[in-house]
Design an enzyme around this catalytic site. Sequence first.
Site, PDB file in Angstrom:
ATOM      1  N   HIS A   1      24.109   0.906  10.692  1.00  0.00           N
ATOM      2  CA  HIS A   1      25.359   1.640  10.895  1.00  0.00           C
ATOM      3  C   HIS A   1      26.074   1.097  12.127  1.00  0.00           C
ATOM      4  O   HIS A   1      25.436   0.559  13.036  1.00  0.00           O
ATOM      5  CB  HIS A   1      25.057   3.131  11.096  1.00  0.00           C
ATOM      6  CG  HIS A   1      24.296   3.737   9.964  1.00  0.00           C
ATOM      7  ND1 HIS A   1      24.904   4.245   8.851  1.00  0.00           N
ATOM      8  CD2 HIS A   1      22.965   3.894   9.767  1.00  0.00           C
ATOM      9  CE1 HIS A   1      23.987   4.699   8.013  1.00  0.00           C
ATOM     10  NE2 HIS A   1      22.800   4.493   8.541  1.00  0.00           N
TER      11      HIS A   1
ATOM     12  N   THR B   1      12.364  -6.173  15.861  1.00  0.00           N
ATOM     13  CA  THR B   1      13.811  -6.130  16.059  1.00  0.00           C
ATOM     14  C   THR B   1      14.462  -7.503  16.072  1.00  0.00           C
ATOM     15  O   THR B   1      15.679  -7.600  16.106  1.00  0.00           O
ATOM     16  CB  THR B   1      14.143  -5.419  17.388  1.00  0.00           C
ATOM     17  OG1 THR B   1      13.546  -6.159  18.459  1.00  0.00           O
ATOM     18  CG2 THR B   1      13.642  -3.980  17.389  1.00  0.00           C
ATOM     19  N   LYS B   2      13.622  -8.557  16.068  1.00  0.00           N
ATOM     20  CA  LYS B   2      14.163  -9.920  16.076  1.00  0.00           C
ATOM     21  C   LYS B   2      13.263 -10.806  15.211  1.00  0.00           C
ATOM     22  O   LYS B   2      12.169 -10.406  14.828  1.00  0.00           O
ATOM     23  CB  LYS B   2      14.263 -10.474  17.500  1.00  0.00           C
ATOM     24  CG  LYS B   2      12.918 -10.664  18.176  1.00  0.00           C
ATOM     25  CD  LYS B   2      13.076 -11.218  19.588  1.00  0.00           C
ATOM     26  CE  LYS B   2      11.723 -11.514  20.200  1.00  0.00           C
ATOM     27  NZ  LYS B   2      11.833 -12.096  21.523  1.00  0.00           N
TER      28      LYS B   2
ATOM     29  N   GLY C   1      -0.015  -1.233   9.143  1.00  0.00           N
ATOM     30  CA  GLY C   1       0.421   0.130   8.888  1.00  0.00           C
ATOM     31  C   GLY C   1       1.433   0.654   9.898  1.00  0.00           C
ATOM     32  O   GLY C   1       1.346   0.373  11.088  1.00  0.00           O
TER      33      GLY C   1
ATOM     34  N   LYS D   1      -0.292 -13.482  20.103  1.00  0.00           N
ATOM     35  CA  LYS D   1      -1.126 -14.686  20.123  1.00  0.00           C
ATOM     36  C   LYS D   1      -0.796 -15.517  18.907  1.00  0.00           C
ATOM     37  O   LYS D   1      -0.202 -15.038  17.943  1.00  0.00           O
ATOM     38  CB  LYS D   1      -2.619 -14.330  20.132  1.00  0.00           C
ATOM     39  CG  LYS D   1      -3.099 -13.609  18.882  1.00  0.00           C
ATOM     40  CD  LYS D   1      -4.582 -13.277  18.982  1.00  0.00           C
ATOM     41  CE  LYS D   1      -5.098 -12.656  17.700  1.00  0.00           C
ATOM     42  NZ  LYS D   1      -6.530 -12.370  17.780  1.00  0.00           N
TER      43      LYS D   1
ATOM     44  N   ARG E   1       6.639  -8.481  20.097  1.00  0.00           N
ATOM     45  CA  ARG E   1       6.620  -9.751  20.823  1.00  0.00           C
ATOM     46  C   ARG E   1       5.392 -10.529  20.345  1.00  0.00           C
ATOM     47  O   ARG E   1       4.487  -9.949  19.738  1.00  0.00           O
ATOM     48  CB  ARG E   1       6.570  -9.525  22.329  1.00  0.00           C
ATOM     49  CG  ARG E   1       5.285  -8.886  22.799  1.00  0.00           C
ATOM     50  CD  ARG E   1       5.323  -8.443  24.248  1.00  0.00           C
ATOM     51  NE  ARG E   1       4.032  -8.074  24.754  1.00  0.00           N
ATOM     52  CZ  ARG E   1       3.300  -7.027  24.372  1.00  0.00           C
ATOM     53  NH1 ARG E   1       3.720  -6.235  23.420  1.00  0.00           N
ATOM     54  NH2 ARG E   1       2.135  -6.787  24.923  1.00  0.00           N
TER      55      ARG E   1
ATOM     56  N   ASN F   1       0.835  -1.197   0.000  1.00  0.00           N
ATOM     57  CA  ASN F   1       0.000   0.000   0.000  1.00  0.00           C
ATOM     58  C   ASN F   1       0.876   1.256   0.000  1.00  0.00           C
ATOM     59  O   ASN F   1       2.103   1.177  -0.019  1.00  0.00           O
ATOM     60  CB  ASN F   1      -0.950  -0.047   1.210  1.00  0.00           C
ATOM     61  CG  ASN F   1      -2.267   0.629   0.937  1.00  0.00           C
ATOM     62  OD1 ASN F   1      -2.344   1.638   0.242  1.00  0.00           O
ATOM     63  ND2 ASN F   1      -3.326   0.076   1.508  1.00  0.00           N
TER      64      ASN F   1
ATOM     65  N   SER G   1      -0.132  -3.128  13.500  1.00  0.00           N
ATOM     66  CA  SER G   1       0.188  -1.749  13.141  1.00  0.00           C
ATOM     67  C   SER G   1       1.099  -1.127  14.183  1.00  0.00           C
ATOM     68  O   SER G   1       0.913  -1.322  15.383  1.00  0.00           O
ATOM     69  CB  SER G   1      -1.094  -0.925  13.043  1.00  0.00           C
ATOM     70  OG  SER G   1      -1.881  -1.376  11.983  1.00  0.00           O
TER      71      SER G   1
END
Length: 178
Positions: free
Chosen positions: A107, A157-158, A134, A175, A172, A77, A152
């Site tokens: 960086h 990060t993992k 989004g 569910k 995280r 989108n 959203s």
Amino acid sequence: MLAGLHYDPSDAELVALRLEARLKTEAFNNTSAADTVQRTARIKSLLGSTGDNILVEPTFRCDYGENIHVGENFYANFGCVILDVAEVRIGKNCFIAPQVGIYTATHPIDPVERASGLEYAKPITIGDNCWIGGHATINPGVTLGNNVVVASGAVVTKSFGDDVVIGGNPARVLKPVS
């Protein structure tokens, strides 16, 4: 660069490749909404590989384009940004909501090393049947399994395995997908 090693973004070859991608994205983003054939042809010429059925809404931005590989039935989108300094592989039947950022570029943490101007990147892989909500952000080096839903605003990060709904900052498991 593609191997994840430090590289100089001011290298003449890389500058030329980014300019080529920016010119292609500019042409794509300025294509009439009524000219779906031309719009599809332009986005397919920018990306490294695609399925037959893809739809990307303007505006779209990327670094190189050629390092982005998307599967069949891909939809992105408005306002999608993919920084493809390393490879980005997205499976089939994936949907990306507005204003999503997928960033392979990173960086050095050390300030002296960062000030040198060198950068590096980590690839991102997104499995089949994923939906990214989004304003979500997918950070360098992340792998998402099949059937993952990213809420959203999530900051991923993992990596996560198959069949989960993830959200939050940092993301995280919220569910299972059921």
